[in-house]
Every structure is written in structure tokens, then in C-alpha cells.
Scaffold this motif. Structure first.
Motif, short mmCIF file in Angstrom:
data_model
loop_
_atom_site.label_atom_id
_atom_site.label_comp_id
_atom_site.label_asym_id
_atom_site.label_seq_id
_atom_site.Cartn_x
_atom_site.Cartn_y
_atom_site.Cartn_z
N PHE A 95 11.65 3.77 -9.07
CA PHE A 95 10.48 4.44 -8.53
C PHE A 95 10.90 5.75 -7.88
O PHE A 95 12.07 6.07 -7.80
CB PHE A 95 9.79 3.55 -7.50
CG PHE A 95 8.93 2.45 -8.07
CD1 PHE A 95 9.05 2.02 -9.38
CD2 PHE A 95 8.02 1.80 -7.27
CE1 PHE A 95 8.26 1.00 -9.88
CE2 PHE A 95 7.22 0.79 -7.76
CZ PHE A 95 7.34 0.38 -9.07
N GLY A 96 9.92 6.47 -7.37
CA GLY A 96 10.16 7.73 -6.68
C GLY A 96 9.99 8.91 -7.63
O GLY A 96 10.00 8.74 -8.85
N LEU B 181 0.86 -1.18 0.00
CA LEU B 181 0.00 0.00 0.00
C LEU B 181 0.90 1.23 0.00
O LEU B 181 1.87 1.29 0.76
CB LEU B 181 -0.90 -0.01 1.25
CG LEU B 181 -2.08 0.95 1.27
CD1 LEU B 181 -3.04 0.69 0.11
CD2 LEU B 181 -2.83 0.83 2.59
N SER B 182 0.58 2.19 -0.86
CA SER B 182 1.43 3.38 -0.95
C SER B 182 1.29 4.26 0.29
O SER B 182 0.34 4.11 1.07
CB SER B 182 1.09 4.17 -2.22
OG SER B 182 -0.18 4.77 -2.11
N ASN B 183 2.23 5.18 0.45
CA ASN B 183 2.27 6.04 1.63
C ASN B 183 1.02 6.89 1.76
O ASN B 183 0.48 7.39 0.77
CB ASN B 183 3.48 6.97 1.56
CG ASN B 183 4.78 6.24 1.68
OD1 ASN B 183 4.85 5.02 1.58
ND2 ASN B 183 5.85 6.98 1.90
N ARG C 241 12.76 9.07 -9.93
CA ARG C 241 13.10 7.78 -10.55
C ARG C 241 14.51 7.34 -10.13
O ARG C 241 15.28 6.86 -10.94
CB ARG C 241 13.00 7.84 -12.08
CG ARG C 241 11.63 8.19 -12.58
CD ARG C 241 10.71 6.99 -12.42
NE ARG C 241 9.40 7.25 -13.02
CZ ARG C 241 8.28 7.03 -12.36
NH1 ARG C 241 8.30 6.57 -11.14
NH2 ARG C 241 7.13 7.25 -12.94
N ASP C 242 14.79 7.47 -8.82
CA ASP C 242 16.12 7.13 -8.30
C ASP C 242 16.07 6.07 -7.19
O ASP C 242 17.07 5.85 -6.50
CB ASP C 242 16.84 8.38 -7.81
CG ASP C 242 16.08 9.11 -6.71
OD1 ASP C 242 14.91 8.75 -6.43
OD2 ASP C 242 16.64 10.06 -6.15
N ILE C 243 14.93 5.42 -7.02
CA ILE C 243 14.80 4.37 -6.01
C ILE C 243 14.71 3.03 -6.74
O ILE C 243 13.73 2.77 -7.46
CB ILE C 243 13.56 4.59 -5.12
CG1 ILE C 243 13.68 5.95 -4.40
CG2 ILE C 243 13.40 3.45 -4.14
CD1 ILE C 243 12.43 6.38 -3.68
#
Length: 161
Positions: free
Chosen positions: A56-57, A19-21, A60-62
Motif C-alpha cells: 500500500f501507500g 478507516l483511511s486517514n 507501493r512500499d508499505i
């Protein structure tokens, strides 16, 4: 992971996000934990596997490994989404829920990650408080099959911010 464990932001152990934050009012946290525990008690241990490397993020650095979606995993996500929404959850990015949900395991700062085809067992739901620079596990709820056995595996992460 255990309830009460803490980590610096960005240093969580290997986990799967289901589940997203989101943000909830402090007064809703005990009810959120109760609802997630109830969902865990009726959810069997889930199995999936690594699919592909993705970034992701917002920048786009995760580094993450996306996981194969299954009907039970999608059902778990929707049950958690409904429970959090019923408590007035304010989503950090609502596009990452429902049809936009992509199950994934985030690469750790130690370099641990799930590889393509690697089996992943989801055996518990963890509620994380991400409201400060130190992430804290507020609760850990084993999935249904673990309440009857001593199976071991990965950890499902429900991130509450």
C-alpha cells in the motif's frame, strides 16, 4: 495501545486500519471521539483473518496483510465513515473508503505481521492524531463485548490526521 501513547511515524504497533486517514478541525476532535466511542459501545468484537500480502501507500512500499472482509467489518467501516463525514472530514485519499476500503494490518518496523489464515480479533477503536511526526492515541474505546468481559485481542485503528 492506550490513550496518550505516542509513536514515531511508521512505528505504530500491529493494528488494523478500519478507516483511511482524514483531517478534521481541532474543534471537532472531541465530538469525533464521542461519536467513535458511541459506535464502539454498540459494536460487538469482530473476528476476521489474514488474507494476502499487499503493498500500500503512494509508492507501493508499505507492506500490509489484507484481511478477509465480512459484513460486520464493512458495516463498522461505513458507520465510522458516516460519523467522520458528518464532522466535515477531509479525506487524504477518498478512494480508500466505501467500495475502495480494504481492511488490512500494516507490518511493523519490528517485522510483526499477520499471516494468511491467522485469526484477527478486533476489540477496540483507537483514534490516532497523525498531524505531527509523533502519532498519539487520543482515545481507546473497547467494543461492546469487552465492556462485559476481559477478552483480549487486536486493536482497531481509526486514523485521524
Amino acid at each position: 495501545m492506550r490513550a496518550g501513547d505516542m509513536w514515531a511515524a511508521g512505528s505504530l504497533p500491529l493494528h488494523v486500519t478500519v478507516l483511511s486517514n482524514f483531517h478534521v478541525d481541532d474543534v471537532s476532535v472531541p465530538e469525533l471521539i464521542e461519536k467513535i466511542s458511541a459506535i464502539a459501545s454498540t459494536t460487538p468484537v469482530l473476528e476476521t483473518s489474514g488474507d494476502a500480502l499487499a503493498w500500500f501507500g503512494p509508492n507501493r512500499d508499505i507492506a500490509v496483510t489484507t484481511l478477509l472482509m465480512s459484513a460486520p467489518l464493512g458495516h463498522l467501516h461505513h458507520r465510522l465513515l458516516e460519523a467522520a463525514s458528518a464532522l466535515g472530514a477531509k479525506w487524504v485519499n477518498p478512494l480508500f473508503n466505501a467500495e475502495g476500503y480494504r481492511p488490512h494490518a500494516t507490518r511493523t518496523i519490528e517485522g510483526e505481521f499477520v499471516t494468511r489464515g491467522e485469526p484477527v480479533i478486533l476489540d477496540s477503536l483507537v483514534v490516532l492524531d497523525c498531524s505531527t511526526a509523533r502519532r498519539r492515541a487520543l482515545s481507546l474505546s473497547p467494543l461492546a463485548a469487552l465492556q462485559k468481559s476481559q477478552a483480549d485481542g487486536g486493536t482497531v485503528n481509526v486514523v485521524a490526521e
